[in-house]
Each structure stands twice: as C-alpha cells, then as structure tokens.
Design a protein around this motif. Structure first.
Motif, short mmCIF file in Angstrom:
data_model
loop_
_atom_site.label_atom_id
_atom_site.label_comp_id
_atom_site.label_asym_id
_atom_site.label_seq_id
_atom_site.Cartn_x
_atom_site.Cartn_y
_atom_site.Cartn_z
N ILE A 296 0.78 -1.13 0.01
CA ILE A 296 -0.04 0.10 -0.08
C ILE A 296 0.83 1.13 0.09
CG2 ILE A 296 -1.79 1.50 1.27
CD1 ILE A 296 -2.14 -1.51 2.79
N CYS A 297 0.87 2.29 -1.06
CA CYS A 297 1.87 3.14 -1.26
C CYS A 297 1.07 4.48 -1.22
CB CYS A 297 2.58 2.75 -2.53
SG CYS A 297 3.53 1.35 -2.61
N LEU A 298 1.69 5.60 -0.89
CA LEU A 298 1.37 6.79 -0.84
C LEU A 298 2.23 7.52 -1.39
CD1 LEU A 298 -1.16 8.86 0.15
CD2 LEU A 298 -0.01 9.00 2.22
N GLN A 299 2.13 7.82 -2.64
CA GLN A 299 3.22 8.40 -3.72
C GLN A 299 4.33 7.36 -3.95
OE1 GLN A 299 4.03 12.34 -2.22
NE2 GLN A 299 1.87 13.04 -2.71
N ASP A 300 5.51 7.50 -3.36
CA ASP A 300 6.58 6.51 -3.31
C ASP A 300 6.82 5.74 -2.06
OD1 ASP A 300 7.10 7.06 -6.09
OD2 ASP A 300 8.46 8.59 -5.74
N GLU A 301 6.04 6.23 -1.10
CA GLU A 301 6.23 5.65 0.23
C GLU A 301 5.47 4.65 0.47
OE1 GLU A 301 5.61 7.05 5.22
OE2 GLU A 301 4.86 8.23 3.10
N VAL A 302 5.99 3.38 0.84
CA VAL A 302 5.07 2.23 1.47
C VAL A 302 4.65 2.51 2.89
CG1 VAL A 302 5.17 -0.36 1.90
CG2 VAL A 302 6.65 0.57 0.11
N ILE A 303 3.28 2.40 3.01
CA ILE A 303 2.73 2.58 4.36
C ILE A 303 1.91 1.58 4.53
CG2 ILE A 303 2.35 5.25 3.61
CD1 ILE A 303 -0.74 4.52 3.46
N GLY A 304 1.98 0.51 4.12
CA GLY A 304 1.38 -0.89 4.52
C GLY A 304 1.42 -1.93 3.43
N ASP A 305 0.72 -2.92 3.87
CA ASP A 305 0.80 -4.21 2.99
C ASP A 305 -0.43 -5.04 3.27
OD1 ASP A 305 1.43 -7.23 4.20
OD2 ASP A 305 2.26 -5.26 5.37
N PHE A 306 -1.14 -5.74 2.32
CA PHE A 306 -2.01 -6.62 2.46
C PHE A 306 -1.70 -7.84 1.63
CE2 PHE A 306 -4.16 -4.28 -0.84
CZ PHE A 306 -4.57 -5.13 -1.83
N THR A 307 -2.61 -8.93 2.11
CA THR A 307 -2.24 -10.36 1.39
C THR A 307 -3.55 -11.10 1.20
OG1 THR A 307 -0.07 -10.57 2.57
CG2 THR A 307 -1.03 -12.51 1.68
N LEU A 308 -3.62 -11.42 0.18
CA LEU A 308 -4.74 -12.39 0.03
C LEU A 308 -4.05 -13.90 -0.09
CD1 LEU A 308 -6.47 -10.63 -3.01
CD2 LEU A 308 -7.63 -10.86 -0.53
N MET A 309 -4.67 -14.81 0.83
CA MET A 309 -3.81 -15.77 1.00
C MET A 309 -4.41 -17.18 1.09
SD MET A 309 -2.71 -14.87 4.95
CE MET A 309 -4.16 -14.38 5.99
N ASN A 310 -3.81 -18.14 0.75
CA ASN A 310 -4.51 -19.43 0.81
C ASN A 310 -5.70 -19.46 -0.04
OD1 ASN A 310 -2.83 -20.61 3.00
ND2 ASN A 310 -4.11 -19.34 4.27
N ILE A 311 -5.33 -19.01 -1.20
CA ILE A 311 -6.58 -19.08 -2.49
C ILE A 311 -6.88 -20.28 -2.68
CG2 ILE A 311 -6.88 -18.18 -4.81
CD1 ILE A 311 -4.50 -16.16 -4.47
N ASP A 312 -8.43 -20.39 -2.37
CA ASP A 312 -8.67 -21.84 -2.52
C ASP A 312 -9.68 -21.73 -3.87
OD1 ASP A 312 -10.24 -24.32 -2.56
OD2 ASP A 312 -10.77 -24.10 -0.52
N THR A 313 -9.30 -22.07 -4.99
CA THR A 313 -10.07 -21.97 -6.21
C THR A 313 -11.14 -23.17 -6.38
OG1 THR A 313 -8.39 -23.40 -7.41
CG2 THR A 313 -7.97 -21.20 -7.62
N GLU A 314 -11.19 -24.27 -5.84
CA GLU A 314 -12.15 -25.09 -5.51
C GLU A 314 -13.32 -24.80 -4.79
OE1 GLU A 314 -12.53 -29.57 -3.83
OE2 GLU A 314 -10.76 -29.28 -5.23
N ASN A 315 -13.17 -24.08 -3.84
CA ASN A 315 -14.11 -23.51 -2.94
C ASN A 315 -14.29 -21.81 -3.22
OD1 ASN A 315 -15.12 -25.81 -1.61
ND2 ASN A 315 -12.88 -25.88 -0.71
N HIS A 316 -13.59 -21.29 -4.13
CA HIS A 316 -13.60 -19.81 -4.41
C HIS A 316 -13.52 -18.98 -3.38
CE1 HIS A 316 -14.99 -21.33 -8.23
NE2 HIS A 316 -15.74 -21.99 -7.64
N SER A 317 -12.64 -19.21 -2.45
CA SER A 317 -12.43 -18.35 -1.11
C SER A 317 -11.10 -18.22 -1.15
CB SER A 317 -13.06 -19.15 -0.05
OG SER A 317 -12.12 -20.40 0.12
N VAL A 318 -10.68 -17.05 -0.02
CA VAL A 318 -9.58 -16.58 0.35
C VAL A 318 -9.44 -16.11 1.54
CG1 VAL A 318 -9.64 -14.35 -0.82
CG2 VAL A 318 -7.60 -15.27 -0.93
N GLY A 319 -8.30 -16.17 2.21
CA GLY A 319 -7.88 -15.40 3.50
C GLY A 319 -7.36 -13.97 3.40
N PHE A 320 -7.45 -13.06 4.20
CA PHE A 320 -7.23 -11.69 4.02
C PHE A 320 -6.59 -11.23 5.39
CE2 PHE A 320 -8.21 -7.05 4.39
CZ PHE A 320 -7.58 -6.50 3.38
#
Length: 167
Positions: free
Chosen positions: A57-81
C-alpha cells in the motif's frame, strides 16, 4: 490517494519497521522480532507461493502498509485476508479502508472468488470498524485465543461474500 503495487523485495524495509513498532505488534499479535535478512527471506518464500497475492500500500513513493490475499482456494472460491499499516501516523486517514476495498475488488473481480475471510483480535476496534464499514460480517469468535502481556483476547472471524460485495 493510495496506490496498490505488487509487493517487492525493496518494500521489506517498511515491513521490518512495522514489526518493530510496539503498538502495531500488539494490534496484530506479533511476538517475534525479526531482522531485515529474515524479512527478506520471508519475502523470497512467499513470492514463490502461487496460493497468495501480496501487495504494498503506497502513498506516492512511500510504502505505508501491505495486504495479502492468502490460501487462495480455487475449488471453493475463497481466500484469507490480512492487512497492516506500517506507520501509526497513517491510522485514521482512510488509507486502510481504501486498501481493504481494493483487496475486495481484486478478490471478487480479478480472482473471481466468492468469499473473503479474515481474523482480527477484539483489542483492535479500529480495524473491526473498518472491516464492518466495507461489508465484512462477524461469523464467530475464538474466545481467549491469544494472551498478550498476561491478558487474554478473543479472535473474531469475519467474512464478506461476493453477493454482499456487489451491494
């Protein structure tokens, strides 16, 4: 206005700063201390994992955070965040809400998923309010799931479904 960029190795210094901030560590339940080398090794591992998508997550050129979509389960169409802002001075300015909305857009529109789930501790009411504001619904509570400084805290499970997102 924030920008969302794929997480890169050069973003790890900001990641490290977040793990060193006592309030952020408390809000996220982080107990371990890390070195930059450990954080960079972590990045190398996650960058090879095709069941997740990591973003800065950036504000201009500064990184101010991050996020992850994890454990992508294409069979059940779900994800952790998960999400973290790396700088307390950026709290309460709408950056987290905007990033969560973008994460949901990616999950539902780009990845064509049906369900996004997260876990948040009850001692983080600001995050809970953000999640509720963007459409997450509480599903359950893991009572006394974490003990920080001798005090037990609940872990709240929340999710949002594609049908709720479209509203």
């Amino acid at each position: 206005m924030i920008q969302i960029k794929p997480l890169q190795r050069e973003h790890m210094a900001s990641y490290l700063r977040a793990t060193e901030d006592e309030e952020i560590r408390y809000l996220t339940g982080t107990r371990t201390s890390f070195t930059l080398a450990q954080i960079e090794a972590y990045y190398e591992r996650i960058s090879m994992d095709n069941t997740r998508r990591d973003y800065a997550i950036c504000l201009q050129d500064e990184v101010i955070g991050d996020f992850t979509l994890m454990n992508i389960d294409t069979e059940n169409h779900s994800v952790g965040f998960r999400i973290a802002l790396h700088d307390r001075t950026k709290f309460g300015q709408g950056y987290g809400s905007a990033a969560v909305r973008e994460a949901l857009r990616i999950a539902f529109e780009d990845l064509d998923l049906h369900r996004v789930q997260l876990e948040v501790y009850n001692h983080n009411p600001r995050a809970i309010a953000v999640y509720e504001k963007v459409g997450f619904v509480q599903e359950g509570v893991l009572r006394d799931a974490i003990c920080l400084d001798g005090v037990y805290h609940d872990e709240i499970i929340m999710s949002v479904l594609r049908t709720e997102y479209k509203k």
